[in-house]
Every structure is written in C-alpha cells, then in structure tokens.
Design a protein around this motif. Structure first.
Motif, short mmCIF file in Angstrom:
data_model
loop_
_atom_site.label_atom_id
_atom_site.label_comp_id
_atom_site.label_asym_id
_atom_site.label_seq_id
_atom_site.Cartn_x
_atom_site.Cartn_y
_atom_site.Cartn_z
N LYS A 254 4.15 5.42 7.51
CA LYS A 254 3.77 4.63 6.32
C LYS A 254 4.59 3.34 6.21
O LYS A 254 4.04 2.27 5.96
CB LYS A 254 3.92 5.48 5.05
CG LYS A 254 2.92 6.62 4.98
CD LYS A 254 2.77 7.12 3.55
CE LYS A 254 1.67 8.14 3.43
NZ LYS A 254 2.05 9.48 3.92
N GLN A 255 5.92 3.49 6.38
CA GLN A 255 6.79 2.30 6.26
C GLN A 255 6.46 1.26 7.31
O GLN A 255 6.47 0.06 7.05
CB GLN A 255 8.25 2.71 6.43
CG GLN A 255 8.90 3.13 5.14
CD GLN A 255 10.40 3.32 5.34
OE1 GLN A 255 11.08 2.51 5.94
NE2 GLN A 255 10.91 4.44 4.84
N GLU A 256 6.19 1.75 8.54
CA GLU A 256 5.90 0.83 9.65
C GLU A 256 4.59 0.09 9.41
O GLU A 256 4.51 -1.13 9.61
CB GLU A 256 5.83 1.60 10.98
CG GLU A 256 7.18 2.08 11.50
CD GLU A 256 7.70 3.33 10.78
OE1 GLU A 256 6.94 3.97 10.01
OE2 GLU A 256 8.89 3.67 10.99
N LEU A 257 3.56 0.81 8.97
CA LEU A 257 2.27 0.16 8.72
C LEU A 257 2.40 -0.86 7.58
O LEU A 257 1.77 -1.92 7.61
CB LEU A 257 1.19 1.21 8.40
CG LEU A 257 0.82 2.12 9.58
CD1 LEU A 257 -0.06 3.28 9.12
CD2 LEU A 257 0.12 1.35 10.70
N ALA A 258 3.26 -0.54 6.59
CA ALA A 258 3.50 -1.49 5.50
C ALA A 258 4.22 -2.72 6.03
O ALA A 258 3.86 -3.86 5.70
CB ALA A 258 4.31 -0.83 4.39
N ASP A 263 -4.02 -3.24 7.15
CA ASP A 263 -5.01 -2.73 6.20
C ASP A 263 -5.39 -1.32 6.65
O ASP A 263 -6.12 -1.14 7.62
CB ASP A 263 -6.23 -3.66 6.21
CG ASP A 263 -7.37 -3.13 5.34
OD1 ASP A 263 -7.20 -2.06 4.71
OD2 ASP A 263 -8.43 -3.78 5.32
N THR A 264 -4.87 -0.31 5.95
CA THR A 264 -5.04 1.06 6.43
C THR A 264 -6.38 1.68 6.02
O THR A 264 -6.74 2.73 6.53
CB THR A 264 -3.90 1.97 5.94
OG1 THR A 264 -3.78 1.83 4.53
CG2 THR A 264 -2.59 1.63 6.59
N THR A 265 -7.12 1.01 5.12
CA THR A 265 -8.40 1.61 4.70
C THR A 265 -9.33 1.77 5.91
O THR A 265 -10.07 2.74 6.01
CB THR A 265 -9.11 0.73 3.64
OG1 THR A 265 -9.25 -0.59 4.16
CG2 THR A 265 -8.31 0.67 2.36
N LYS A 266 -9.23 0.81 6.85
CA LYS A 266 -10.10 0.87 8.03
C LYS A 266 -9.70 2.03 8.94
O LYS A 266 -10.53 2.59 9.66
CB LYS A 266 -10.02 -0.44 8.80
CG LYS A 266 -10.55 -1.62 7.98
CD LYS A 266 -11.21 -2.65 8.87
CE LYS A 266 -12.02 -3.64 8.05
NZ LYS A 266 -11.33 -4.91 7.83
N LEU A 267 -8.43 2.39 8.93
CA LEU A 267 -7.95 3.48 9.79
C LEU A 267 -8.26 4.84 9.17
O LEU A 267 -8.51 5.82 9.88
CB LEU A 267 -6.44 3.35 10.04
CG LEU A 267 -5.99 2.08 10.80
CD1 LEU A 267 -4.47 2.05 10.90
CD2 LEU A 267 -6.60 2.03 12.20
N GLU A 268 -8.23 4.89 7.85
CA GLU A 268 -8.49 6.17 7.16
C GLU A 268 -9.87 6.72 7.51
O GLU A 268 -10.11 7.93 7.52
CB GLU A 268 -8.37 5.98 5.64
CG GLU A 268 -6.92 6.07 5.17
CD GLU A 268 -6.66 5.28 3.90
OE1 GLU A 268 -7.62 4.97 3.18
OE2 GLU A 268 -5.48 4.98 3.64
#
Ligand code: 4AD
Ligand code: MG
Length: 429
Positions: A254-258, A263-268
C-alpha cells in the motif's frame, strides 16, 4: 533499542536508534526536519533546538544529503506521515559524511539518472518499484507452490535457441559455440515430463535492436510448464496467477503504491476470468477502427494498446497464425493455419506480458517444423526425445517480470523495473 523503520511501530513512546541515511532535510531557526531512510522505509525525524541543545541542532542542520547516521529518538504516532510514525530526535551521530551527492532533490534528466542508477535506486520512487518487484516474485513462489508446481532451474548457457535465431547472444564455450538463454522453455518441457508441473524464474537475453519502453536486453521470466494440460487449462492458470500477483501487491504494498501515485482502482478490477478474443476478431476490431493491418501480420505496440483499451482487465488474444509464432506451438486441430496459443495483453498500454501455448506433442510434425524453420537437428536431438518417449499433451507460458512490474507500478518505461537495466546502448553501471 536498535530497530528499523519498518519495525518502528512496535516502539511507540519509546526511545530507539536507527541506522539510516539522510534523504532530504529542511529547517528553520528552531526546528529541523530530517527525511530519513534505512532501506526498510522512510520516516521524518524532527529536531527541536530547545530540546536537543545548540550542538546537536547545529549538527542536524549541517548534515549533507546521503550522509549515513545513527539517529536516536522517541517514536510518535502521526496519522499524516506516510509511514504512520515520526521520530522526535534526541541525538544524531554521523557515521560517514557524504559530499556533493549528485542526485539532488531537483529534477534530473533520464540519461543522468541512468548513469547514476547505482545511486538512483536509493530514491523513494525507485525504492517503491523494487519493493513491488520483490512482492511479485514472492507471490509467484507462493502461487506456484500452493498449486503443486516444482521450481526447476534451466541453464543460461545453451547450445540451442527457443525463440528463433535472430536475436541470440553468441558466446564461446571453450571450442564450441554457445548462446545466452532466450527462454528456458524447451528445458522446462523436459522437466515437466519428469516432475509434472514445473516453473522457472531466471534471467533471459534477447539481442533485440528495439529501443522501446517495453524492451530490455536482459529480462527475467517466469516460465511454468504443465504435463497433461491443454491450451484451455493453461489460460485458467494464467488468469489466476496474474490476478493473484496483482491482488497480493494491492494488499502488501500500500505504501509503495501510494509513493508511486498509482491509481489502484484499475488494479482492483484485475480478477479472473479475463476476456478472450481470437486473433481473427482482433484483426477485425483493428480494421474497423481504421488501423492498416491484414490477416497474417503480427501486432505492434499501437495495435496491442488499441485492443487493450476496449477492456478493463488484461485480455487474451488467442489462435494466432502459425506463420508468425514459434515453431513448437500446436496447430488448431480444425484449422492448422492457426496455433493453440495466447498472448496476454495488459491494460493501460503496457502491452504483452505473457506469451504461451500448447506444445506440439507429435514427433513427425515436430521434425517437419524443424525443417520449415531451418533448425539443425544436432543441437535439438534431446528435445525430440520428449516426443519419442511417452509424449503427452502439455502447455506452458512465459510471464515477463519487468513488463508486469511496469504495469502494476504504472512506470513510464521498463528501465525502472529492474535494478540495473541492460538496454540497447547501455551496459553501465
Ligand atoms: O513471448 P515470448 O518471447 O515467449 C517465450 O519466450 C516463450 N518461450 C515463453 C514460454 O512459453 N515459456 O516472451 C514471453 C514474455 C513476453 O510476453 C514479455 O512479457 C517478455 O517475456 N519479454 C520481454 N520483456 C522485456 N524485454 C524484452 N525484450 C522481452 N521479450 C519478451
Ligand atoms: Mg511473445
């Protein structure tokens, strides 16, 4: 108590010492903010003049970027901090003073950063990409171990080529000719006949004169190979595997992606099953959209991107013409001009991340393909033995690690996804 930034949350309210480097700092007359990093993470150290006294405050203000330190302070919870914690500094000891660190907080050009890759790796963004890469590798082992695969290591020095002869790295093997492996696949097929379901993870080499944001000369590939599995079975494993690694990164990085502002919605959304279209359908789609492409031609990056844009998950393109694919792919039983293969195209323009197929399991057809592709039987005699002694339907695939890391992290270029990239015109550092 000596600890690391990653572990610091266990010591709220207590005094700890961390070995670290100064990433950045800012200060005013009475207070200094030290951005500290220790490899495990980043944390802000706050130095208040009234609390530490003249001497330590002066020292803190003068520390140069990337000097190594032992910092002692009290851990405080801080919701605003990316790590969730802050350090109220009590004392600072300089281990080594760095002079004129070349990568300053200002913007630098790509070539400059690439020349300093050995130092650039210390930056927050690069640190985050390496952590995501590590998580994908960890998740890969977890996934295949749970599915009953055995890890097998194919050789890197080989006497044969798996993916055509045009981009081989040639070297001498004493008096013989040898090549750096382009793919472990043929050896993994032999291993599958011995161990059932196997996977490899190792470096592969392509002397490709391609200068794109997707091509490396040296890249790492994960290559599963499965006895008694057909094309369909293989696609199922592929989509489950890719879903698993993406969901693992979302959960554990989570910290790294932040830090990467991903944009994590596309990965979810990346959850099996994935959409599938045939090569025929893909060509039709492209033609309809005005692309100049004829049946029988291979797709370029713009074609892959155009197709990927129509889907919100990775998409399989299946059944390519035999002509444009590798010699070992099994023809479709009703349409021998196409093969039982698939490329998996990542969303958001990241291109092909997996190439895979069912393999030819018939000795006569394999020999015919060797003729058609002008491959000498001398260096492949061992491979033909697999068709001679208990041949079975089998399938496998190769996932390019760096392209996958690039997609998951949202990096612009694949050069940021491997610690020391080997590119056309770059062997340094
Ligand atoms: O499609 P490729 O060439 O397939 C093979 O090598 C098969 N023998 C794999 C198998 O079936 N065991 O390469 C597989 C993947 C590609 O989808 C891509 O992700 C990556 O490897 N790849 C590269 N990545 C970075 N730089 C390059 N030059 C790459 N070439 C391939
Ligand atoms: Mg391919």
């Amino acid at each position: 108590m000596k600890t690391t930034i990653a572990e610091i949350g266990k010591y709220v309210g207590q005094s700890v010492t961390i070995g670290c480097w100064l990433a950045n700092k800012r200060s005013s007359g009475k207070i200094a903010f030290l951005q500290l990093r220790d490899g495990t993470g980043f944390i802000q150290g706050v130095v208040v003049k009234a609390e530490v006294g003249e001497e330590i405050f002066k020292l803190s203000k003068e520390i140069t970027q990337e000097s190594s330190l032992f910092v002692t302070g009290v851990v405080r919870e801080d919701d605003r901090a990316p790590s969730g914690y802050e350090l109220t500094v009590k004392s600072v000891e300089i281990i080594h003073e760095a002079k004129d660190y070349p990568i300053t907080p200002k913007e630098h050009g790509t070539e400059f950063l690439m020349d300093h890759r050995h130092l650039w790796l210390r930056s927050k963004r690069q640190h985050a990409v390496m952590k995501v890469r590590n998580e994908i590798i960890r998740a890969t082992y977890e996934f295949f171990n749970e599915q009953g695969f055995v890890k097998v290591d194919p050789p890197i020095l080989t006497g044969s080529s798996a993916e055509g002869t045009t981009n081989l790295f040639h070297t001498k093997y004493f008096d013989e000719d040898a090549f750096l492996s382009q793919s472990g696949q043929l050896y993994m097929e032999a291993a599958a006949m011995a161990l059932g379901k196997v996977f490899s993870f190792g470096p592969t080499f392509r002397a490709e004169k391609s200068k794109t944001r997707r091509h490396l000369i040296e890249f790492w590939m994960i290559e599963p190979e499965m006895a008694f599995m057909d094309h369909e079975d293989s696609l199922k494993i592929q989509e489950e595997y890719v879903s698993f690694i993406v969901q693992s990164v979302l959960r554990n990085c989570k910290q790294e992606l932040a830090a990467l502002e991903r944009d994590t919605t596309k990965l979810e959304n990346v959850i099996a099953p994935f959409p599938r279209i045939t090569y025929d359908e893909a060509v039709e789609m492209l033609q309809k959209d005005g692309h100049e492409i004829e049946w029988g031609e291979d797709f370029g990056a713009p074609h892959e991107t155009a197709i990927a844009e129509k889907f919100d998950k990775p998409v399989f393109i299946t059944h390519y013409p035999a002509e444009i694919k590798a010699f070992y792919m099994k023809p479709h039983p009703d349409r021998p001009e196409v093969v039982l293969c698939a490329d998996l195209i990542a969303p958001e323009g990241y291109g092909e991340i997996i190439g895979g197929s069912q393999r030819i399991d018939d000795e006569e057809l394999m020999k015919q393909r060797f003729d058609e592709h002008n491959l000498s039987l001398d260096s492949y005699q061992w491979y033909l033995d697999l068709q001679k002694y208990g041949s079975v339907p089998h399938s496998g695939f190769g996932l390019g690690l760096e392209r996958t890391v690039g997609w998951v992290c949202g990096t612009e270029h694949v050069r940021e996804t491997i610690p020391f990239p080997r590119l056309l015109n770059r062997l340094y550092p």
